[in-house]
Design an enzyme around this catalytic site. Sequence first.
Site, PDB file in Angstrom:
ATOM      1  N   GLU A  97     -16.137  75.202  49.711  1.00 21.66           N
ATOM      2  CA  GLU A  97     -17.146  74.140  49.746  1.00 21.66           C
ATOM      3  C   GLU A  97     -16.626  72.972  50.581  1.00 21.66           C
ATOM      4  OE1 GLU A  97     -20.029  73.429  49.393  1.00 21.66           O
ATOM      5  OE2 GLU A  97     -20.945  73.991  47.506  1.00 21.66           O
ATOM      6  N   ASP A  98     -17.516  72.333  51.307  1.00 21.14           N
ATOM      7  CA  ASP A  98     -17.121  71.119  52.027  1.00 21.14           C
ATOM      8  C   ASP A  98     -16.921  69.968  51.047  1.00 21.14           C
ATOM      9  OD1 ASP A  98     -19.857  71.432  51.607  1.00 21.14           O
ATOM     10  OD2 ASP A  98     -20.396  70.003  53.161  1.00 21.14           O
ATOM     11  N   ASP A 101     -19.580  67.184  44.614  1.00 18.43           N
ATOM     12  CA  ASP A 101     -20.114  65.850  44.353  1.00 18.43           C
ATOM     13  C   ASP A 101     -20.418  65.775  42.843  1.00 18.43           C
ATOM     14  OD1 ASP A 101     -21.405  63.449  44.765  1.00 18.43           O
ATOM     15  OD2 ASP A 101     -22.616  64.131  46.426  1.00 18.43           O
ATOM     16  N   PHE A 150     -21.113  57.750  51.354  1.00 19.91           N
ATOM     17  CA  PHE A 150     -21.816  58.893  51.927  1.00 19.91           C
ATOM     18  C   PHE A 150     -21.085  59.311  53.190  1.00 19.91           C
ATOM     19  CE2 PHE A 150     -25.019  61.345  54.068  1.00 19.91           C
ATOM     20  CZ  PHE A 150     -25.575  62.067  53.026  1.00 19.91           C
ATOM     21  N   ARG A 163     -23.101  66.871  61.867  1.00 17.72           N
ATOM     22  CA  ARG A 163     -22.244  67.974  61.406  1.00 17.72           C
ATOM     23  C   ARG A 163     -21.122  68.262  62.399  1.00 17.72           C
ATOM     24  NH1 ARG A 163     -24.714  70.522  56.910  1.00 17.72           N
ATOM     25  NH2 ARG A 163     -26.973  70.631  56.992  1.00 17.72           N
TER      26      ARG A 163
HETATM   27  C1  PRP Z   1     -23.731  69.847  49.700  1.00 16.30           C
HETATM   28  C2  PRP Z   1     -22.389  70.559  49.685  1.00 16.30           C
HETATM   29  C3  PRP Z   1     -22.411  71.304  48.387  1.00 16.30           C
HETATM   30  C4  PRP Z   1     -23.267  70.420  47.497  1.00 16.30           C
HETATM   31  C5  PRP Z   1     -22.358  69.635  46.607  1.00 16.30           C
HETATM   32  O1  PRP Z   1     -24.696  70.690  50.224  1.00 16.30           O
HETATM   33  O2  PRP Z   1     -22.237  71.408  50.779  1.00 16.30           O
HETATM   34  O3  PRP Z   1     -22.978  72.579  48.525  1.00 16.30           O
HETATM   35  O4  PRP Z   1     -24.003  69.535  48.344  1.00 16.30           O
HETATM   36  O5  PRP Z   1     -23.104  68.802  45.768  1.00 16.30           O
HETATM   37  P1  PRP Z   1     -23.017  68.835  44.179  1.00 16.30           P
HETATM   38  O6  PRP Z   1     -21.568  68.922  43.763  1.00 16.30           O
HETATM   39  O7  PRP Z   1     -23.646  67.531  43.794  1.00 16.30           O
HETATM   40  O8  PRP Z   1     -23.805  70.005  43.698  1.00 16.30           O
HETATM   41  P2  PRP Z   1     -26.121  70.172  50.752  1.00 16.30           P
HETATM   42  O9  PRP Z   1     -27.125  70.299  49.643  1.00 16.30           O
HETATM   43  O10 PRP Z   1     -25.954  68.809  51.353  1.00 16.30           O
HETATM   44  O11 PRP Z   1     -26.508  71.241  51.849  1.00 16.30           O
HETATM   45  P3  PRP Z   1     -25.796  71.579  53.247  1.00 16.30           P
HETATM   46  O12 PRP Z   1     -24.421  72.102  52.912  1.00 16.30           O
HETATM   47  O13 PRP Z   1     -26.674  72.632  53.835  1.00 16.30           O
HETATM   48  O14 PRP Z   1     -25.736  70.322  54.082  1.00 16.30           O
END
Ligand code: PRP
Length: 174
Positions: A97-98, A101, A150, A163
């Site tokens: 995961e990137d 949150d 953010f 990105r």
């Molecule tokens: C982001 C990130 C995780 C998630 C983390 O994805 O890549 O998958 O949010 O958030 P959380 O811990 O609150 O669940 P995003 O929905 O922004 O989609 P993307 O990766 O396609 O930009």
Amino acid sequence: MAQRIVTMISEDEIRKRVTALGAEISKEYASKNLVLVCVLKGSFVFTADLARAIETPMRIEFLGVRSYGEGTSTSGVVQITQDLSRPIEGEDILIVEDIVDTGLTIAHLLDLFRTRRPNSIKVCALLHKPARSRIQVPIDYLGFTIEERFVVGYGLDWGEKYRNLPSISVVESE
Ligand code: PRP
């Protein structure tokens, strides 16, 4: 209003941390059946660099997810838009995961993958924002803990922009 991109974690700092994570993972998965699961879209850059920092033979899978609700944050209701291409039974899954949150996405993915009977499941996240945590999730390999800002770049977006920035940055209004 004009926007200014301010670097929070530089390319060089990311490279060093990813190299160290790769070495740690290589050691721990030396005799396992490693499968990296890249959670799209945000993790595509991190996964590409992490995979090249790991010496262990591996498979790489891509998982498309979409989370709903609350505008800029997830509701924890995660829809799979693109599933893994093969079963993972008996394999050693490392979810990449990137950012973690609220933790709701990872919690959902752990529940989902456990039903598929892998040998093990662990989590590798580049970033963790503990201030926004809503559920405790294990992060077995972590790049950086960050404050409540953010962030964009290195795969992370703001309305699908930024990105491609090579560093982790914050967007400031001037
Ligand atoms: C982001 C990130 C995780 C998630 C983390 O994805 O890549 O998958 O949010 O958030 P959380 O811990 O609150 O669940 P995003 O929905 O922004 O989609 P993307 O990766 O396609 O930009």
